[in-house]
Design a protein around this motif. Structure first.
Motif, PDB file in Angstrom:
ATOM      1  N   GLY A 295      16.008  27.113  17.762  1.00 43.33           N
ATOM      2  CA  GLY A 295      16.469  28.227  18.582  1.00 43.33           C
ATOM      3  C   GLY A 295      17.562  27.878  19.565  1.00 43.33           C
ATOM      4  N   ILE A 296      18.077  26.657  19.503  1.00 39.93           N
ATOM      5  CA  ILE A 296      19.100  26.206  20.448  1.00 39.93           C
ATOM      6  C   ILE A 296      20.483  26.686  20.015  1.00 39.93           C
ATOM      7  CG2 ILE A 296      20.217  24.165  21.447  1.00 39.93           C
ATOM      8  CD1 ILE A 296      17.540  22.703  21.117  1.00 39.93           C
ATOM      9  N   LYS A 297      21.319  27.030  20.997  1.00 41.57           N
ATOM     10  CA  LYS A 297      22.688  27.475  20.724  1.00 41.57           C
ATOM     11  C   LYS A 297      23.642  26.870  21.745  1.00 41.57           C
ATOM     12  CE  LYS A 297      21.592  31.708  23.219  1.00 41.57           C
ATOM     13  NZ  LYS A 297      20.233  31.232  23.516  1.00 41.57           N
ATOM     14  N   ILE A 298      24.922  26.917  21.431  1.00 40.49           N
ATOM     15  CA  ILE A 298      25.932  26.416  22.363  1.00 40.49           C
ATOM     16  C   ILE A 298      25.854  27.207  23.668  1.00 40.49           C
ATOM     17  CG2 ILE A 298      28.411  26.255  22.801  1.00 40.49           C
ATOM     18  CD1 ILE A 298      28.821  25.725  19.853  1.00 40.49           C
ATOM     19  N   GLY A 299      25.920  26.481  24.781  1.00 45.00           N
ATOM     20  CA  GLY A 299      25.881  27.124  26.084  1.00 45.00           C
ATOM     21  C   GLY A 299      24.510  27.167  26.716  1.00 45.00           C
TER      22      GLY A 299
ATOM     23  N   ARG B 107      26.709  21.466  24.226  1.00 46.14           N
ATOM     24  CA  ARG B 107      28.133  21.573  23.925  1.00 46.14           C
ATOM     25  C   ARG B 107      28.370  21.862  22.452  1.00 46.14           C
ATOM     26  NH1 ARG B 107      32.504  17.025  25.779  1.00 46.14           N
ATOM     27  NH2 ARG B 107      34.408  18.204  25.304  1.00 46.14           N
ATOM     28  N   ASN B 108      27.662  21.161  21.595  1.00 40.85           N
ATOM     29  CA  ASN B 108      27.744  21.370  20.152  1.00 40.85           C
ATOM     30  C   ASN B 108      26.336  21.331  19.587  1.00 40.85           C
ATOM     31  OD1 ASN B 108      30.691  21.442  19.687  1.00 40.85           O
ATOM     32  ND2 ASN B 108      30.641  19.311  20.405  1.00 40.85           N
ATOM     33  N   VAL B 109      26.123  22.007  18.456  1.00 45.63           N
ATOM     34  CA  VAL B 109      24.779  22.072  17.898  1.00 45.63           C
ATOM     35  C   VAL B 109      24.832  22.173  16.374  1.00 45.63           C
ATOM     36  CG1 VAL B 109      24.636  24.588  18.119  1.00 45.63           C
ATOM     37  CG2 VAL B 109      22.533  23.241  18.119  1.00 45.63           C
ATOM     38  N   THR B 110      23.876  21.532  15.729  1.00 44.94           N
ATOM     39  CA  THR B 110      23.665  21.626  14.285  1.00 44.94           C
ATOM     40  C   THR B 110      22.216  22.054  14.089  1.00 44.94           C
ATOM     41  OG1 THR B 110      22.861  19.350  13.992  1.00 44.94           O
ATOM     42  CG2 THR B 110      25.264  19.675  13.986  1.00 44.94           C
TER      43      THR B 110
ATOM     44  N   GLU C 106      24.366  18.264  20.931  1.00 43.06           N
ATOM     45  CA  GLU C 106      25.150  17.393  21.804  1.00 43.06           C
ATOM     46  C   GLU C 106      25.148  18.000  23.207  1.00 43.06           C
ATOM     47  OE1 GLU C 106      29.767  15.903  22.409  1.00 43.06           O
ATOM     48  OE2 GLU C 106      29.143  16.820  20.490  1.00 43.06           O
ATOM     49  N   VAL C 107      24.760  17.199  24.181  1.00 41.18           N
ATOM     50  CA  VAL C 107      24.619  17.685  25.551  1.00 41.18           C
ATOM     51  C   VAL C 107      25.726  17.132  26.441  1.00 41.18           C
ATOM     52  CG1 VAL C 107      23.124  17.762  27.582  1.00 41.18           C
ATOM     53  CG2 VAL C 107      22.117  17.904  25.288  1.00 41.18           C
ATOM     54  N   MET C 108      26.383  18.028  27.175  1.00 42.16           N
ATOM     55  CA  MET C 108      27.381  17.650  28.176  1.00 42.16           C
ATOM     56  C   MET C 108      26.697  17.708  29.537  1.00 42.16           C
ATOM     57  SD  MET C 108      31.099  19.442  28.845  1.00 42.16           S
ATOM     58  CE  MET C 108      30.384  21.071  29.095  1.00 42.16           C
ATOM     59  N   THR C 109      26.721  16.615  30.271  1.00 37.53           N
ATOM     60  CA  THR C 109      25.974  16.550  31.535  1.00 37.53           C
ATOM     61  C   THR C 109      26.762  17.177  32.684  1.00 37.53           C
ATOM     62  OG1 THR C 109      26.808  14.440  32.385  1.00 37.53           O
ATOM     63  CG2 THR C 109      25.060  14.338  30.722  1.00 37.53           C
ATOM     64  N   ILE C 110      26.085  17.311  33.830  1.00 34.89           N
ATOM     65  CA  ILE C 110      26.708  17.902  35.015  1.00 34.89           C
ATOM     66  C   ILE C 110      27.759  16.980  35.631  1.00 34.89           C
ATOM     67  CG2 ILE C 110      24.723  19.336  35.557  1.00 34.89           C
ATOM     68  CD1 ILE C 110      23.891  17.296  37.655  1.00 34.89           C
ATOM     69  N   LEU C 111      27.934  15.778  35.096  1.00 38.29           N
ATOM     70  CA  LEU C 111      28.993  14.880  35.559  1.00 38.29           C
ATOM     71  C   LEU C 111      30.340  15.225  34.937  1.00 38.29           C
ATOM     72  CD1 LEU C 111      27.214  11.390  35.333  1.00 38.29           C
ATOM     73  CD2 LEU C 111      27.511  12.814  37.373  1.00 38.29           C
TER      74      LEU C 111
ATOM     75  N   LEU D 113      17.570   8.726  31.425  1.00 36.02           N
ATOM     76  CA  LEU D 113      16.926   9.814  30.685  1.00 36.02           C
ATOM     77  C   LEU D 113      16.499   9.383  29.284  1.00 36.02           C
ATOM     78  CD1 LEU D 113      19.000  13.075  31.334  1.00 36.02           C
ATOM     79  CD2 LEU D 113      16.605  12.673  31.904  1.00 36.02           C
ATOM     80  N   THR D 114      15.371   9.898  28.835  1.00 34.22           N
ATOM     81  CA  THR D 114      14.925   9.685  27.457  1.00 34.22           C
ATOM     82  C   THR D 114      14.683  11.002  26.733  1.00 34.22           C
ATOM     83  OG1 THR D 114      12.604   9.559  28.155  1.00 34.22           O
ATOM     84  CG2 THR D 114      13.833   7.485  28.030  1.00 34.22           C
ATOM     85  N   GLU D 115      14.736  12.114  27.480  1.00 36.56           N
ATOM     86  CA  GLU D 115      14.447  13.416  26.899  1.00 36.56           C
ATOM     87  C   GLU D 115      15.118  14.517  27.703  1.00 36.56           C
ATOM     88  OE1 GLU D 115      10.219  13.490  27.255  1.00 36.56           O
ATOM     89  OE2 GLU D 115      10.254  13.786  29.413  1.00 36.56           O
ATOM     90  N   GLY D 116      15.183  15.700  27.114  1.00 35.66           N
ATOM     91  CA  GLY D 116      15.723  16.858  27.806  1.00 35.66           C
ATOM     92  C   GLY D 116      15.089  18.125  27.256  1.00 35.66           C
ATOM     93  N   PHE D 117      15.017  19.156  28.095  1.00 33.29           N
ATOM     94  CA  PHE D 117      14.410  20.423  27.681  1.00 33.29           C
ATOM     95  C   PHE D 117      15.479  21.507  27.721  1.00 33.29           C
ATOM     96  CE2 PHE D 117      11.235  17.874  29.963  1.00 33.29           C
ATOM     97  CZ  PHE D 117      10.342  17.634  28.916  1.00 33.29           C
ATOM     98  N   VAL D 118      15.686  22.150  26.578  1.00 35.80           N
ATOM     99  CA  VAL D 118      16.727  23.167  26.470  1.00 35.80           C
ATOM    100  C   VAL D 118      16.120  24.541  26.730  1.00 35.80           C
ATOM    101  CG1 VAL D 118      18.476  24.203  24.997  1.00 35.80           C
ATOM    102  CG2 VAL D 118      17.955  21.763  24.777  1.00 35.80           C
ATOM    103  N   ILE D 119      16.703  25.256  27.709  1.00 38.22           N
ATOM    104  CA  ILE D 119      16.272  26.624  27.996  1.00 38.22           C
ATOM    105  C   ILE D 119      17.048  27.546  27.055  1.00 38.22           C
ATOM    106  CG2 ILE D 119      16.090  28.420  29.748  1.00 38.22           C
ATOM    107  CD1 ILE D 119      16.207  26.210  31.867  1.00 38.22           C
ATOM    108  N   ILE D 120      16.355  28.107  26.072  1.00 40.59           N
ATOM    109  CA  ILE D 120      17.035  28.929  25.062  1.00 40.59           C
ATOM    110  C   ILE D 120      17.086  30.403  25.459  1.00 40.59           C
ATOM    111  CG2 ILE D 120      16.530  27.327  23.188  1.00 40.59           C
ATOM    112  CD1 ILE D 120      14.198  29.046  22.380  1.00 40.59           C
ATOM    113  N   SER D 121      16.370  30.744  26.519  1.00 41.89           N
ATOM    114  CA  SER D 121      16.411  32.127  26.983  1.00 41.89           C
ATOM    115  C   SER D 121      15.938  32.198  28.430  1.00 41.89           C
ATOM    116  CB  SER D 121      15.526  33.012  26.103  1.00 41.89           C
ATOM    117  OG  SER D 121      15.486  34.340  26.584  1.00 41.89           O
ATOM    118  N   PHE D 122      16.648  33.003  29.227  1.00 41.92           N
ATOM    119  CA  PHE D 122      16.226  33.273  30.590  1.00 41.92           C
ATOM    120  C   PHE D 122      16.833  34.601  31.040  1.00 41.92           C
ATOM    121  CE2 PHE D 122      20.139  30.873  30.999  1.00 41.92           C
ATOM    122  CZ  PHE D 122      20.867  31.557  31.972  1.00 41.92           C
ATOM    123  N   LYS D 123      16.293  35.177  32.050  1.00 46.78           N
ATOM    124  CA  LYS D 123      16.765  36.469  32.535  1.00 46.78           C
ATOM    125  C   LYS D 123      18.197  36.345  33.043  1.00 46.78           C
ATOM    126  CE  LYS D 123      15.474  40.255  35.642  1.00 46.78           C
ATOM    127  NZ  LYS D 123      14.511  40.702  36.672  1.00 46.78           N
TER     128      LYS D 123
END
Length: 283
Positions: free
Chosen positions: A145-149, A163-166, A171-176, A266-276
């Protein structure tokens, strides 16, 4: 005759005699006269007996190895199988414990954000060592369910954005990254600004917050959170103010932010696929 008493032959005879006297004395004191022949015999035979026993044990061992080779091979194979099963069980327990910890983190994130829909935990499988912005790839993608953005978080704070997804990877772009633009504010809401990084600040593993009003009451130690929008949900911790200085334009302030999340560890990350309020897609 006098020369004989000075000769080495006489000295050898004296030594032998002294040795025999020693044996006889020991036998008379501890075993009686009847034990003298036995002691002499044991003294002479013992070294040969020990050597014979050693040879015998070695021969028996070699014969046993040859005769029972198939049996020992089967036992070894069985032990290997048992060891493999034990290691697999240990790994299963470790994996289960890790999954439980990840699920707990998701629950912690959702407790204050009931509108969040989070993809299954993503484990970091690839890092670009040359990337000063600490970007990485996780083992979750469009199939989850993950998408760009989509924003990426930890149980501590904001990590970045997809940033990119298959189908299987993201691929995750960090806040840096110098490509991110994140609206942020202080916990009290009295200070607002935008994360717009520069390469020099990012190289120091920090973020740059700009467009802060000159009369703002911002101070070192303030915690900055996302102000919310179509890409990032509100209230996610970004980091702590560690430096404040006037912008080159002389009309506003800038602040250096220490990210709440240690991006290098970091060893993991959680993607928020939906929020208000989610809507925009990162290009």
């Amino acid at each position: 005759m006098r020369d004989f008493f000075k000769s080495w032959k006489f000295k050898v005879i004296v030594c032998i005699f002294a040795l025999l006297v020693g044996f006889l004395s020991y036998a008379l004191i501890y075993g009686g006269a009847s034990s003298i022949p036995e002691i002499l015999l044991k003294s002479i035979v013992h070294p040969f007996s020990s050597a014979a026993n050693s040879v015998s044990a070695w021969v028996e061992g070699r014969i046993d190895a040859l005769v029972n080779a198939d049996k020992y091979k089967a036992e070894n194979e069985q032990l290997k199988i048992q060891l493999s099963q034990m290691l697999r069980q240990i790994k299963d327990v470790d994996d289960l414990q890790k999954e439980n910890e990840q699920l707990k983190k998701i629950i912690d994130i959702k407790e204050d954000n009931e509108d969040f829909k989070i993809a299954p935990p993503g484990n970091i499988i690839l890092r670009n060592a040359a990337d000063v912005f600490k970007g990485f790839t996780i083992d979750r993608g469009t199939a989850d369910g993950i998408k760009i953005g989509d924003p990426v978080v930890s149980d501590i704070g904001l990590i970045g954005v997809v940033r990119n997804v298959t189908p299987a990877f993201s691929e995750v772009m960090t806040i840096l990254s110098t490509e991110v633009n994140i609206g942020v504010m202080s916990l009290s809401g009295s200070v607002v600004g935008i994360i717009e990084n520069t390469l020099s600040v990012a190289a120091d593993q920090k973020c740059l917050m700009s467009y802060i009003e000159m009369n703002s009451d911002i101070k070192v130690g303030d915690i900055m959170i996302t102000s919310g929008g179509s890409v990032y949900p509100p209230g996610i911790i970004v980091g702590e103010v560690v430096e404040i200085f006037t912008d080159d334009n002389g009309l506003s302030l800038n602040a250096v932010i220490e990210p709440a999340v240690n991006l290098s560890a970091l060893t993991e990350g959680f993607v928020i696929i939906s929020f208000k309020g989610q809507g925009a897609v990162l290009e």
